[in-house]
Design a protein around this motif. Sequence first.
Motif, PDB file in Angstrom:
ATOM      1  N   ASP A 262      79.979  58.774  -7.929  1.00  0.00           N
ATOM      2  CA  ASP A 262      79.828  57.360  -8.289  1.00  0.00           C
ATOM      3  C   ASP A 262      79.141  57.211  -9.646  1.00  0.00           C
ATOM      4  O   ASP A 262      79.448  56.281 -10.400  1.00  0.00           O
ATOM      5  CB  ASP A 262      79.056  56.614  -7.195  1.00  0.00           C
ATOM      6  N   GLN A 263      78.253  58.143  -9.972  1.00  0.00           N
ATOM      7  CA  GLN A 263      77.638  58.099 -11.312  1.00  0.00           C
ATOM      8  C   GLN A 263      78.680  58.409 -12.384  1.00  0.00           C
ATOM      9  O   GLN A 263      78.732  57.772 -13.433  1.00  0.00           O
ATOM     10  CB  GLN A 263      76.481  59.110 -11.390  1.00  0.00           C
ATOM     11  N   ILE A 264      79.513  59.405 -12.104  1.00  0.00           N
ATOM     12  CA  ILE A 264      80.603  59.751 -13.022  1.00  0.00           C
ATOM     13  C   ILE A 264      81.539  58.550 -13.185  1.00  0.00           C
ATOM     14  O   ILE A 264      81.908  58.162 -14.300  1.00  0.00           O
ATOM     15  CB  ILE A 264      81.384  60.973 -12.477  1.00  0.00           C
ATOM     16  N   ALA A 265      81.890  57.939 -12.066  1.00  0.00           N
ATOM     17  CA  ALA A 265      82.826  56.809 -12.106  1.00  0.00           C
ATOM     18  C   ALA A 265      82.258  55.646 -12.904  1.00  0.00           C
ATOM     19  O   ALA A 265      82.993  54.949 -13.617  1.00  0.00           O
ATOM     20  CB  ALA A 265      83.169  56.370 -10.685  1.00  0.00           C
ATOM     21  N   SER A 266      80.941  55.457 -12.828  1.00  0.00           N
ATOM     22  CA  SER A 266      80.351  54.325 -13.561  1.00  0.00           C
ATOM     23  C   SER A 266      80.433  54.546 -15.070  1.00  0.00           C
ATOM     24  O   SER A 266      80.525  53.590 -15.833  1.00  0.00           O
ATOM     25  CB  SER A 266      78.908  54.082 -13.107  1.00  0.00           C
ATOM     26  N   ILE A 267      80.437  55.795 -15.502  1.00  0.00           N
ATOM     27  CA  ILE A 267      80.621  56.090 -16.937  1.00  0.00           C
ATOM     28  C   ILE A 267      82.062  55.775 -17.354  1.00  0.00           C
ATOM     29  O   ILE A 267      82.294  55.137 -18.397  1.00  0.00           O
ATOM     30  CB  ILE A 267      80.270  57.569 -17.243  1.00  0.00           C
ATOM     31  N   PHE A 268      83.021  56.199 -16.539  1.00  0.00           N
ATOM     32  CA  PHE A 268      84.422  55.833 -16.825  1.00  0.00           C
ATOM     33  C   PHE A 268      84.575  54.304 -16.858  1.00  0.00           C
ATOM     34  O   PHE A 268      85.246  53.753 -17.728  1.00  0.00           O
ATOM     35  CB  PHE A 268      85.372  56.405 -15.756  1.00  0.00           C
TER      36      PHE A 268
ATOM     37  N   MET B 169      75.029  53.970 -18.586  1.00  0.00           N
ATOM     38  CA  MET B 169      74.891  55.232 -17.830  1.00  0.00           C
ATOM     39  C   MET B 169      75.164  56.414 -18.761  1.00  0.00           C
ATOM     40  O   MET B 169      76.162  56.441 -19.459  1.00  0.00           O
ATOM     41  CB  MET B 169      75.866  55.210 -16.644  1.00  0.00           C
ATOM     42  N   GLU B 170      74.277  57.362 -18.767  1.00  0.00           N
ATOM     43  CA  GLU B 170      74.404  58.519 -19.660  1.00  0.00           C
ATOM     44  C   GLU B 170      74.940  59.739 -18.900  1.00  0.00           C
ATOM     45  O   GLU B 170      74.910  59.776 -17.683  1.00  0.00           O
ATOM     46  CB  GLU B 170      73.031  58.856 -20.256  1.00  0.00           C
ATOM     47  N   ASN B 171      75.388  60.704 -19.666  1.00  0.00           N
ATOM     48  CA  ASN B 171      75.922  61.907 -19.044  1.00  0.00           C
ATOM     49  C   ASN B 171      74.878  63.009 -18.898  1.00  0.00           C
ATOM     50  O   ASN B 171      75.193  64.117 -18.469  1.00  0.00           O
ATOM     51  CB  ASN B 171      77.121  62.431 -19.837  1.00  0.00           C
ATOM     52  N   ILE B 172      73.608  62.695 -19.256  1.00  0.00           N
ATOM     53  CA  ILE B 172      72.579  63.752 -19.308  1.00  0.00           C
ATOM     54  C   ILE B 172      72.334  64.367 -17.927  1.00  0.00           C
ATOM     55  O   ILE B 172      72.221  65.581 -17.780  1.00  0.00           O
ATOM     56  CB  ILE B 172      71.264  63.182 -19.885  1.00  0.00           C
ATOM     57  N   PHE B 173      72.328  63.515 -16.890  1.00  0.00           N
ATOM     58  CA  PHE B 173      72.120  64.035 -15.525  1.00  0.00           C
ATOM     59  C   PHE B 173      73.191  65.064 -15.179  1.00  0.00           C
ATOM     60  O   PHE B 173      72.932  66.067 -14.529  1.00  0.00           O
ATOM     61  CB  PHE B 173      72.143  62.886 -14.502  1.00  0.00           C
ATOM     62  N   LEU B 174      74.398  64.806 -15.652  1.00  0.00           N
ATOM     63  CA  LEU B 174      75.513  65.670 -15.279  1.00  0.00           C
ATOM     64  C   LEU B 174      75.464  66.982 -16.082  1.00  0.00           C
ATOM     65  O   LEU B 174      75.718  68.054 -15.535  1.00  0.00           O
ATOM     66  CB  LEU B 174      76.837  64.934 -15.525  1.00  0.00           C
ATOM     67  N   LYS B 175      75.105  66.872 -17.375  1.00  0.00           N
ATOM     68  CA  LYS B 175      74.905  68.089 -18.180  1.00  0.00           C
ATOM     69  C   LYS B 175      73.870  68.987 -17.526  1.00  0.00           C
ATOM     70  O   LYS B 175      74.062  70.194 -17.381  1.00  0.00           O
ATOM     71  CB  LYS B 175      74.399  67.709 -19.579  1.00  0.00           C
ATOM     72  N   GLU B 176      72.751  68.385 -17.145  1.00  0.00           N
ATOM     73  CA  GLU B 176      71.665  69.165 -16.541  1.00  0.00           C
ATOM     74  C   GLU B 176      72.114  69.796 -15.226  1.00  0.00           C
ATOM     75  O   GLU B 176      71.803  70.944 -14.946  1.00  0.00           O
ATOM     76  CB  GLU B 176      70.440  68.275 -16.307  1.00  0.00           C
TER      77      GLU B 176
ATOM     78  N   LEU C 175      88.496  60.026 -22.800  1.00  0.00           N
ATOM     79  CA  LEU C 175      87.051  60.104 -22.573  1.00  0.00           C
ATOM     80  C   LEU C 175      86.753  61.297 -21.683  1.00  0.00           C
ATOM     81  O   LEU C 175      87.105  61.307 -20.498  1.00  0.00           O
ATOM     82  CB  LEU C 175      86.519  58.831 -21.897  1.00  0.00           C
ATOM     83  N   SER C 176      86.114  62.305 -22.272  1.00  0.00           N
ATOM     84  CA  SER C 176      85.640  63.446 -21.480  1.00  0.00           C
ATOM     85  C   SER C 176      84.131  63.310 -21.354  1.00  0.00           C
ATOM     86  O   SER C 176      83.422  63.311 -22.357  1.00  0.00           O
ATOM     87  CB  SER C 176      85.987  64.768 -22.173  1.00  0.00           C
ATOM     88  N   ILE C 177      83.654  63.179 -20.128  1.00  0.00           N
ATOM     89  CA  ILE C 177      82.219  62.915 -19.944  1.00  0.00           C
ATOM     90  C   ILE C 177      81.399  64.116 -20.389  1.00  0.00           C
ATOM     91  O   ILE C 177      80.376  63.984 -21.049  1.00  0.00           O
ATOM     92  CB  ILE C 177      81.933  62.539 -18.470  1.00  0.00           C
ATOM     93  N   ILE C 178      81.863  65.296 -20.037  1.00  0.00           N
ATOM     94  CA  ILE C 178      81.200  66.536 -20.447  1.00  0.00           C
ATOM     95  C   ILE C 178      82.172  67.333 -21.313  1.00  0.00           C
ATOM     96  O   ILE C 178      83.324  67.547 -20.925  1.00  0.00           O
ATOM     97  CB  ILE C 178      80.817  67.376 -19.215  1.00  0.00           C
ATOM     98  N   GLN C 179      81.707  67.743 -22.490  1.00  0.00           N
ATOM     99  CA  GLN C 179      82.536  68.584 -23.365  1.00  0.00           C
ATOM    100  C   GLN C 179      81.847  69.922 -23.556  1.00  0.00           C
ATOM    101  O   GLN C 179      80.717  69.979 -24.055  1.00  0.00           O
ATOM    102  CB  GLN C 179      82.723  67.907 -24.722  1.00  0.00           C
TER     103      GLN C 179
END
Lengths: 192, 192
Positions: B38-44, B1-8, B173-177
Amino acid sequence: MENIFLKEKIRREALIIDNNIIKVDHFLNHQIDVKVLDQIASIFFDYFKNRNITKIVTIEASGIAIACSLARFLNVPVVFAKKVSNINDNYYACQVFSYTKQTLNNIVIDKRFLNDKDNVLIIDDFLANGQAVLGLLDLVKQAHSQIVGVGIVIEKSFQKGSILLKKQNIDLLSIIQIQEIVNNKIIFKGEI
Amino acid sequence: MENIFLKEKIRREALIIDNNIIKVDHFLNHQIDVKVLDQIASIFFDYFKNRNITKIVTIEASGIAIACSLARFLNVPVVFAKKVSNINDNYYACQVFSYTKQTLNNIVIDKRFLNDKDNVLIIDDFLANGQAVLGLLDLVKQAHSQIVGVGIVIEKSFQKGSILLKKQNIDLLSIIQIQEIVNNKIIFKGEI
């Protein structure tokens, strides 16, 4: 889904103080057991599922986890009212008295997150004197949203909250109803 | 799972104030979109899954929803630190300064819910000056629990929190920096 597991859990594990205060910090109000929450949410879902709910409204902090669990079943967003020091015109706002903490709080919801198209289910952990839920109802009415009902995990039926809600013809589902507490032992509604 | 959706999502929807404050009230801090959570949680989960975590620790209110989402993946309880007026011997306690609200708060965790057998992952929504997370680390150390790491949704890398955590050799781990904010536009770390 029945509430028997939850009755048994509360009877076995809840901490009772002064025949009045029921502490379920170990699965709901401080430590959170998401499996128990999901069982609770499935009971709310069974009751409220066909009601075109568009938003679940709750209040920080203890309502958030339950509301989010139910949000997965209903596929809608949660909006949690915040306790703030200062209010402004961006908010629906009202004041709520906490009997537990003996404090008066401003609670608010940003106007962007509720409107007259919304069908709202209010969720909270406890119903005692009903001040928090009445405050949430006030905010939902300010937004001109429709109120579908109120879902409560533990109702202390010997306090006035449930009566105040019924006076407003609110469809109230309390999963656990506690009739009274005698010698620090819980008597559930319907038990002799 | 990538963080790109969340950045956008953040680039498109976050409210920026004074090149400093990032408001994501519409999916994380006031209205909650559990699908995004849940997408964020799956990255963690991908990052921390094989670390024998026994408890997720967070702080009320905004950390609760994320922590509960991750708790389903990890199959462990959440313990959320509470902000209280009075402390007592039943609690691990420390004081945390909120730069946002300019207030000093007692935060506590009941001693029943953390001990020296626990492997703890700390979760929070934002990392800025790091005061909340440092307070949580303090409580976890008082309990003699092991600290597995810290998971953050949005790190403001231009403030000192991440540096303070790295000084303590915390696995962060910071998903978005967010490197900086210029003309109220977000520059993510690694972007030119």
